[in-house]
Design an enzyme around this catalytic site. Structure first.
Site, PDB file in Angstrom:
ATOM      1  CD  GLU A 204      -2.889  -1.213   2.337  1.00 57.73           C
ATOM      2  OE1 GLU A 204      -2.725  -0.421   3.285  1.00 57.73           O
ATOM      3  OE2 GLU A 204      -3.811  -2.056   2.292  1.00 57.73           O
ATOM      4  CG  ASP A 240      -5.278  -3.576   9.996  1.00 59.34           C
ATOM      5  OD1 ASP A 240      -5.549  -4.453  10.849  1.00 59.34           O
ATOM      6  OD2 ASP A 240      -5.634  -3.650   8.806  1.00 59.34           O
ATOM      7  CD  GLU A 288      -8.406  -2.245   9.933  1.00 58.28           C
ATOM      8  OE1 GLU A 288      -8.205  -1.000   9.823  1.00 58.28           O
ATOM      9  OE2 GLU A 288      -8.367  -3.014   8.959  1.00 58.28           O
ATOM     10  CE  LYS A 339     -10.250  -3.901   3.904  1.00 54.90           C
ATOM     11  NZ  LYS A 339      -9.416  -4.979   4.496  1.00 54.90           N
ATOM     12  CB  SER A 369      -3.108  -4.742   0.046  1.00 48.53           C
ATOM     13  OG  SER A 369      -3.630  -6.028  -0.158  1.00 48.53           O
ATOM     14  CE  LYS A 390      -6.977   0.198   6.431  1.00 47.13           C
ATOM     15  NZ  LYS A 390      -6.755  -0.814   7.453  1.00 47.13           N
TER      16      LYS A 390
HETATM   17  P1  PGA Z   1      -6.079  -6.526   2.262  1.00 49.01           P
HETATM   18  O1  PGA Z   1      -5.989  -6.008   3.766  1.00 49.01           O
HETATM   19  O2  PGA Z   1      -4.685  -6.973   1.908  1.00 49.01           O
HETATM   20  O3  PGA Z   1      -6.993  -7.717   2.382  1.00 49.01           O
HETATM   21  O4  PGA Z   1      -6.602  -5.465   1.404  1.00 49.01           O
HETATM   22  C1  PGA Z   1      -6.014  -4.712   4.173  1.00 49.01           C
HETATM   23  C2  PGA Z   1      -6.471  -4.669   5.611  1.00 49.01           C
HETATM   24  O5  PGA Z   1      -6.338  -5.665   6.346  1.00 49.01           O
HETATM   25  O6  PGA Z   1      -6.999  -3.654   6.051  1.00 49.01           O
HETATM   26 ZN    ZN Z   2      -7.477  -4.610   8.134  1.00 50.84          ZN
END
Ligand code: PGA
Ligand code: ZN
Length: 413
Positions: A204, A240, A288, A339, A369, A390
């Site tokens: 990210e 997180d 988180e 999400k 991500s 976020k």
């Molecule tokens: P992801 O995780 O890699 O599944 O997008 C991001 C997150 O845990 O916030």
């Molecule tokens: Zn997360």
């Protein structure tokens, strides 16, 4: 609105993984939407693409697109997405949408929403907000500054997945600017303090530090102080922990626990105490997934110990109405990650948003991500009045959302 064309194709996300973009054509104009992919995925998320493969997902959208065009299906309002979901459900009765895939459905519905907005000569956020509503607020950007865990592909890395910044400002523009400044300051400090850091970034675009968790938090406290001194702006800090990824059996296993003791095992009780100590010592505002994704009880006990901190569910809740209901009932969370591709359906996502608002749960809409240039989540944040987004701080896929919000803020003024 009637579509004149709707088709899908494969594209690559920021991690060079395959994902789907959908193009919808209405009144001679084309719009595009695409879906991101997660890596640190919750166990209860729906499948990303069809179990038959992403090519099948693409063909499914293309076939559905031809049907919608041929039948001159009308789309006027958000609820009209239900027609699509009914059709999808005729073919896919699985709990985890494994015939179609959650990413597939999200990309499709984002494109349809954008097309509906376009045909009414509105921006997506305006279309979602509805007419006659007071001036909307912009979300606060929760920026990923330092990271590790599953988002970094090297042996020496920090245990927690994300170290997050949440500036306290009146305007989105100021927070955007502060996060960038704070990121630069953190980078300079890391160069001095993290002797093993090679300048690498996480998926990210956060700084992939090799420091231990507490040293990173101490560094961010310095950043916070510098921001306060220079701009007189409060910078809130969050993490997180993505704790499901730390758990082995019943033990949370750390590989980079402290500067003196790298390996450390914590029981559930010890994990709760550890998180409580970190929250107090570093005045954290946001935590988180501090515990495993099935541990509603652990979340609840932590919540009671740190009542002023936002204790947020992501892998715990996976934008799933039943799991969010359970989390609210067991008083496990006071903040919730949204999400849409965790559940696929935007109708379901909206139900989760409404339920959480009813219970005064603070909402955070989030990127994944593996991102694309799509800016739908920026529009959902404004249109649905979600108070935090976020997105990361840097990288073109993250900036696509942030810059869209900057533009919307200027338009609203
Ligand atoms: P992801 O995780 O890699 O599944 O997008 C991001 C997150 O845990 O916030
Ligand atoms: Zn997360």
């Amino acid at each position: 609105m009637q579509l004149t064309n709707l088709s899908a194709r494969k594209i690559l996300n920021s991690r060079k993984e395959e994902t789907i973009a959908v193009v919808a054509e209405v009144k001679g104009k084309k719009i595009e939407a695409s879906t991101p992919n997660g890596k640190s995925r919750g166990k209860h998320e729906v499948r990303d693409f069809s179990s038959r493969g992403i090519d099948f997902s693409v063909s499914f959208i293309n076939a559905l697109g031809r049907k919608l065009v041929a039948e001159k299906t009308e789309f006027e309002k958000f609820g009209d997405l239900e027609q699509v979901e009914k059709f999808v459900r005729r073919y896919d009765q699985t709990r985890d949408l494994s015939f179609v895939g959650g990413n597939t459905l999200f990309a499709l519905e984002s494109a349809l929403l954008k097309a509906m907005a376009l045909s009414q000569e509105q921006e997506l956020w305006e279309f979602l907000l509805g007419n006659g509503k007071p001036k909307p607020s912009l979300p606060r950007p929760l920026g990923n500054c330092i990271g590790g865990g599953m988002h970094v592909n090297q042996t020496r890395k920090i245990d927690f997945q994300e170290f997050l910044l949440l500036p306290k400002t009146k305007h989105f523009f100021d927070s955007y600017f502060i996060n960038l400044q704070a990121y630069k300051i953190a980078k300079d400090l890391l160069k001095q303090k993290d002797k093993e850091w090679q300048g690498t970034l996480t998926d990210e675009n956060a700084l992939a530090s090799t420091l231990d968790n507490e040293s990173a938090l101490a560094l961010l406290q310095e950043v916070r102080q510098k921001i306060k001194d220079k701009f007189d702006i409060e910078l809130e800090l969050g993490i997180d922990m993505a704790a499901s990824n730390l758990l082995r059996g019943k033990i949370y296993k750390y590989k980079n626990y402290s500067s003196t003791k790298r390996e450390k095992n914590l029981t559930k009780e010890e994990q709760i105490n550890y998180v409580t100590d970190l929250a107090e010592k570093y005045s954290l505002s946001y935590i988180e997934d501090p515990l495993h994704e099935e541990d509603f009880d652990g979340f609840h006990r932590l919540r009671k110990k740190i009542p002023d901190v936002l204790v947020c569910g992501d892998d715990l809740t996976t934008t799933n109405l039943e799991r969010v209901q359970k989390a609210i009932k067991s008083n496990a969370i006071n903040a919730l990650i949204i999400k849409p591709n965790q559940i696929g359906s935007l109708i379901e996502t909206k139900k989760v948003v409404d339920l959480a608002k009813k219970h005064n749960i603070t909402l955070i809409i989030s990127h994944r991500s593996g991102e694309t240039m799509d800016n739908t989540i920026a529009h959902l944040a404004v249109g649905w009045q979600i108070p935090i987004i976020k997105t990361g701080i840097l990288g073109k896929e993250r900036l696509a959302k942030l810059n869209e919000l900057l533009r919307i803020e200027r338009r609203i003024k």
